[in-house]
Design an enzyme around this catalytic site. Structure first.
Site, PDB file in Angstrom:
ATOM      1  N   SER A  54       9.562   2.406  -2.228  1.00 32.28           N
ATOM      2  CA  SER A  54       9.210   1.037  -2.575  1.00 32.28           C
ATOM      3  C   SER A  54       9.717   0.044  -1.533  1.00 32.28           C
ATOM      4  O   SER A  54      10.897   0.061  -1.157  1.00 32.28           O
ATOM      5  CB  SER A  54       9.809   0.683  -3.940  1.00 32.28           C
ATOM      6  OG  SER A  54       9.509  -0.646  -4.287  1.00 32.28           O
ATOM      7  N   GLY A  55       8.830  -0.825  -1.064  1.00 32.98           N
ATOM      8  CA  GLY A  55       9.214  -1.964  -0.250  1.00 32.98           C
ATOM      9  C   GLY A  55       9.689  -1.689   1.150  1.00 32.98           C
ATOM     10  O   GLY A  55      10.212  -2.588   1.810  1.00 32.98           O
ATOM     11  N   HIS A  75      -4.145  -2.979  -1.026  1.00 35.56           N
ATOM     12  CA  HIS A  75      -4.633  -4.296  -1.442  1.00 35.56           C
ATOM     13  C   HIS A  75      -5.543  -4.839  -0.347  1.00 35.56           C
ATOM     14  O   HIS A  75      -5.429  -5.996   0.056  1.00 35.56           O
ATOM     15  CB  HIS A  75      -3.458  -5.241  -1.713  1.00 35.56           C
ATOM     16  CG  HIS A  75      -2.705  -4.906  -2.960  1.00 35.56           C
ATOM     17  ND1 HIS A  75      -2.883  -5.580  -4.146  1.00 35.56           N
ATOM     18  CD2 HIS A  75      -1.791  -3.934  -3.217  1.00 35.56           C
ATOM     19  CE1 HIS A  75      -2.096  -5.055  -5.080  1.00 35.56           C
ATOM     20  NE2 HIS A  75      -1.435  -4.049  -4.538  1.00 35.56           N
ATOM     21  N   ASP A  87       4.149   1.990  -7.718  1.00 32.92           N
ATOM     22  CA  ASP A  87       2.888   2.546  -8.209  1.00 32.92           C
ATOM     23  C   ASP A  87       2.973   4.042  -8.488  1.00 32.92           C
ATOM     24  O   ASP A  87       1.945   4.670  -8.784  1.00 32.92           O
ATOM     25  CB  ASP A  87       1.770   2.290  -7.185  1.00 32.92           C
ATOM     26  CG  ASP A  87       1.514   0.819  -6.951  1.00 32.92           C
ATOM     27  OD1 ASP A  87       1.218   0.113  -7.938  1.00 32.92           O
ATOM     28  OD2 ASP A  87       1.623   0.359  -5.793  1.00 32.92           O
ATOM     29  N   HIS A  89      -3.345   3.842  -2.606  1.00 32.85           N
ATOM     30  CA  HIS A  89      -3.522   2.519  -3.206  1.00 32.85           C
ATOM     31  C   HIS A  89      -3.285   1.468  -2.139  1.00 32.85           C
ATOM     32  O   HIS A  89      -2.311   1.549  -1.392  1.00 32.85           O
ATOM     33  CB  HIS A  89      -2.547   2.306  -4.353  1.00 32.85           C
ATOM     34  CG  HIS A  89      -2.544   0.904  -4.905  1.00 32.85           C
ATOM     35  ND1 HIS A  89      -3.707   0.265  -5.275  1.00 32.85           N
ATOM     36  CD2 HIS A  89      -1.532   0.034  -5.116  1.00 32.85           C
ATOM     37  CE1 HIS A  89      -3.401  -0.949  -5.718  1.00 32.85           C
ATOM     38  NE2 HIS A  89      -2.096  -1.115  -5.616  1.00 32.85           N
ATOM     39  N   GLY A  94       0.831  -1.196   0.000  1.00 35.00           N
ATOM     40  CA  GLY A  94       0.000   0.000   0.000  1.00 35.00           C
ATOM     41  C   GLY A  94       0.861   1.239   0.000  1.00 35.00           C
ATOM     42  O   GLY A  94       2.023   1.214   0.413  1.00 35.00           O
ATOM     43  N   ASN A  95       0.296   2.344  -0.460  1.00 31.20           N
ATOM     44  CA  ASN A  95       1.044   3.596  -0.506  1.00 31.20           C
ATOM     45  C   ASN A  95       0.098   4.777  -0.615  1.00 31.20           C
ATOM     46  O   ASN A  95      -0.992   4.662  -1.163  1.00 31.20           O
ATOM     47  CB  ASN A  95       2.039   3.600  -1.675  1.00 31.20           C
ATOM     48  CG  ASN A  95       1.445   3.037  -2.941  1.00 31.20           C
ATOM     49  OD1 ASN A  95       0.651   3.698  -3.608  1.00 31.20           O
ATOM     50  ND2 ASN A  95       1.814   1.809  -3.289  1.00 31.20           N
ATOM     51  N   ASP A 127     -22.812   7.791   1.750  1.00 31.16           N
ATOM     52  CA  ASP A 127     -22.227   8.922   2.470  1.00 31.16           C
ATOM     53  C   ASP A 127     -20.959   9.435   1.796  1.00 31.16           C
ATOM     54  O   ASP A 127     -20.614  10.615   1.917  1.00 31.16           O
ATOM     55  CB  ASP A 127     -21.878   8.511   3.908  1.00 31.16           C
ATOM     56  CG  ASP A 127     -23.082   8.524   4.831  1.00 31.16           C
ATOM     57  OD1 ASP A 127     -24.067   9.219   4.525  1.00 31.16           O
ATOM     58  OD2 ASP A 127     -23.023   7.843   5.876  1.00 31.16           O
ATOM     59  N   HIS A 139      -6.701  -6.285  -9.744  1.00 29.70           N
ATOM     60  CA  HIS A 139      -5.596  -5.672  -9.001  1.00 29.70           C
ATOM     61  C   HIS A 139      -6.056  -5.167  -7.638  1.00 29.70           C
ATOM     62  O   HIS A 139      -5.783  -5.806  -6.625  1.00 29.70           O
ATOM     63  CB  HIS A 139      -4.994  -4.549  -9.858  1.00 29.70           C
ATOM     64  CG  HIS A 139      -3.760  -3.928  -9.295  1.00 29.70           C
ATOM     65  ND1 HIS A 139      -2.948  -3.092 -10.047  1.00 29.70           N
ATOM     66  CD2 HIS A 139      -3.188  -3.974  -8.071  1.00 29.70           C
ATOM     67  CE1 HIS A 139      -1.933  -2.684  -9.306  1.00 29.70           C
ATOM     68  NE2 HIS A 139      -2.062  -3.197  -8.101  1.00 29.70           N
ATOM     69  N   SER A 155       7.723   4.285  -4.703  1.00 31.10           N
ATOM     70  CA  SER A 155       6.810   3.155  -4.882  1.00 31.10           C
ATOM     71  C   SER A 155       6.715   2.748  -6.344  1.00 31.10           C
ATOM     72  O   SER A 155       6.750   3.586  -7.250  1.00 31.10           O
ATOM     73  CB  SER A 155       5.418   3.547  -4.375  1.00 31.10           C
ATOM     74  OG  SER A 155       4.443   2.634  -4.815  1.00 31.10           O
ATOM     75  N   TYR A 184     -23.199  18.182   7.298  1.00 31.42           N
ATOM     76  CA  TYR A 184     -22.555  17.240   8.206  1.00 31.42           C
ATOM     77  C   TYR A 184     -21.292  17.860   8.804  1.00 31.42           C
ATOM     78  O   TYR A 184     -20.541  18.534   8.112  1.00 31.42           O
ATOM     79  CB  TYR A 184     -22.191  15.960   7.457  1.00 31.42           C
ATOM     80  CG  TYR A 184     -21.499  14.915   8.310  1.00 31.42           C
ATOM     81  CD1 TYR A 184     -22.228  14.004   9.056  1.00 31.42           C
ATOM     82  CD2 TYR A 184     -20.113  14.864   8.379  1.00 31.42           C
ATOM     83  CE1 TYR A 184     -21.594  13.057   9.841  1.00 31.42           C
ATOM     84  CE2 TYR A 184     -19.461  13.926   9.171  1.00 31.42           C
ATOM     85  CZ  TYR A 184     -20.208  13.024   9.896  1.00 31.42           C
ATOM     86  OH  TYR A 184     -19.576  12.094  10.674  1.00 31.42           O
TER      87      TYR A 184
END
Length: 251
Positions: A48-49, A101, A80, A99, A31-32, A124, A175, A78, A236
């Protein structure tokens, strides 16, 4: 480049990335989050990583919005990054991209099924189903894969830019989810909501399969839930004036 603005952006992006595992949105480093400084023409993204446990502000990478080259940082950004850059370039209103998973949203992506609007919790935040893209072609996978991952989202939304604002997320086929918002923090919050409504939808669809025909939620109810949080008449929270109380009929 305004160093104070960049420092503040780094802090926000770091905090948003650290919330990914706290919210249960990622396994390992899957994720990032990024945030953009459009005046400076750069965005800040997770390297990355790198484990979330080890991630620091100095690890974050600053990338050129124009050509994708690293402007500052010792680590590789990343994988991505080009997807984020594609989304920033296509939609000027986006200030942050996330992003993940996350399990339930990925289940819908792998099934190539949009996350349907089954109730007010979804409405919402997302004014419609969270859509799923077409599969990437062999050519798109072979060259500029990550940028083309963003392109399939952009192509899906290009004919209706308003949709990209009112449904701040999409599932890339097979993905996973990408979400966005006016800030890095907002994009992360939309990822949290995306995963939550995906899980709720899976349970709801399972119950529907057992119970048989169940009516769809009425459109006016869904619209009311969206507009009370978004748009010129939103009320709200505590950022604006409170709505007038409802008139009570005389006894």
């Amino acid at each position: 480049m305004n160093e104070t603005a960049l420092k503040n952006l780094r802090r926000e992006v770091l905090a948003a990335n650290l919330r990914i595992p706290e919210a249960g949105l990622a396994t390992l480093t899957w994720g990032n989050v990024s945030g953009v400084d459009r005046e400076a023409g750069v965005f800040v993204i997770k390297p990355s990583g790198v484990s979330y446990d080890d991630l620091t502000e100095d690890d974050l990478v600053v990338v050129s919005l124009d050509d994708g080259h690293v402007v500052a940082g010792e680590l590789r950004p990343s994988t991505d990054t080009e997807t984020h850059r594609c989304l920033y370039r296509a939609f000027p209103f986006i200030g942050g991209v996330t992003h993940t998973h996350s399990t339930h949203a990925v289940a819908f992506a792998q099934a190539r099924c949009p996350i349907p609007v089954l109730g007010t919790t979804h409405a919402d935040t997302f004014n419609g189903p969270v859509p799923v893209t077409e599969d990437l072609t062999p050519e798109q996978c072979a060259r500029d894969y990550e940028f083309n991952t963003g392109e399939v989202i952009v192509e899906m939304l290009r004919s209706d830019p308003r949709r990209a604002e009112e449904v701040p997320g999409a599932l890339v086929s097979r993905h996973g989810p990408f979400t966005w918002g006016p800030t890095a923090t907002a994009s992360l919050e939309n990822a949290v909501v995306c995963e939550a409504v995906a899980e709720m939808a899976l349970h709801t669809l399972a119950l529907r399969a057992q119970l048989g025909n169940v009516s769809e939620p009425p459109g006016h109810l869904l619209e009311r839930h969206y507009t009370r949080k978004h748009g010129p008449d939103a009320y709200y929270g505590n950022a604006g004036p409170a709505p007038a109380p409802a008139a009570v009929p005389a006894p």
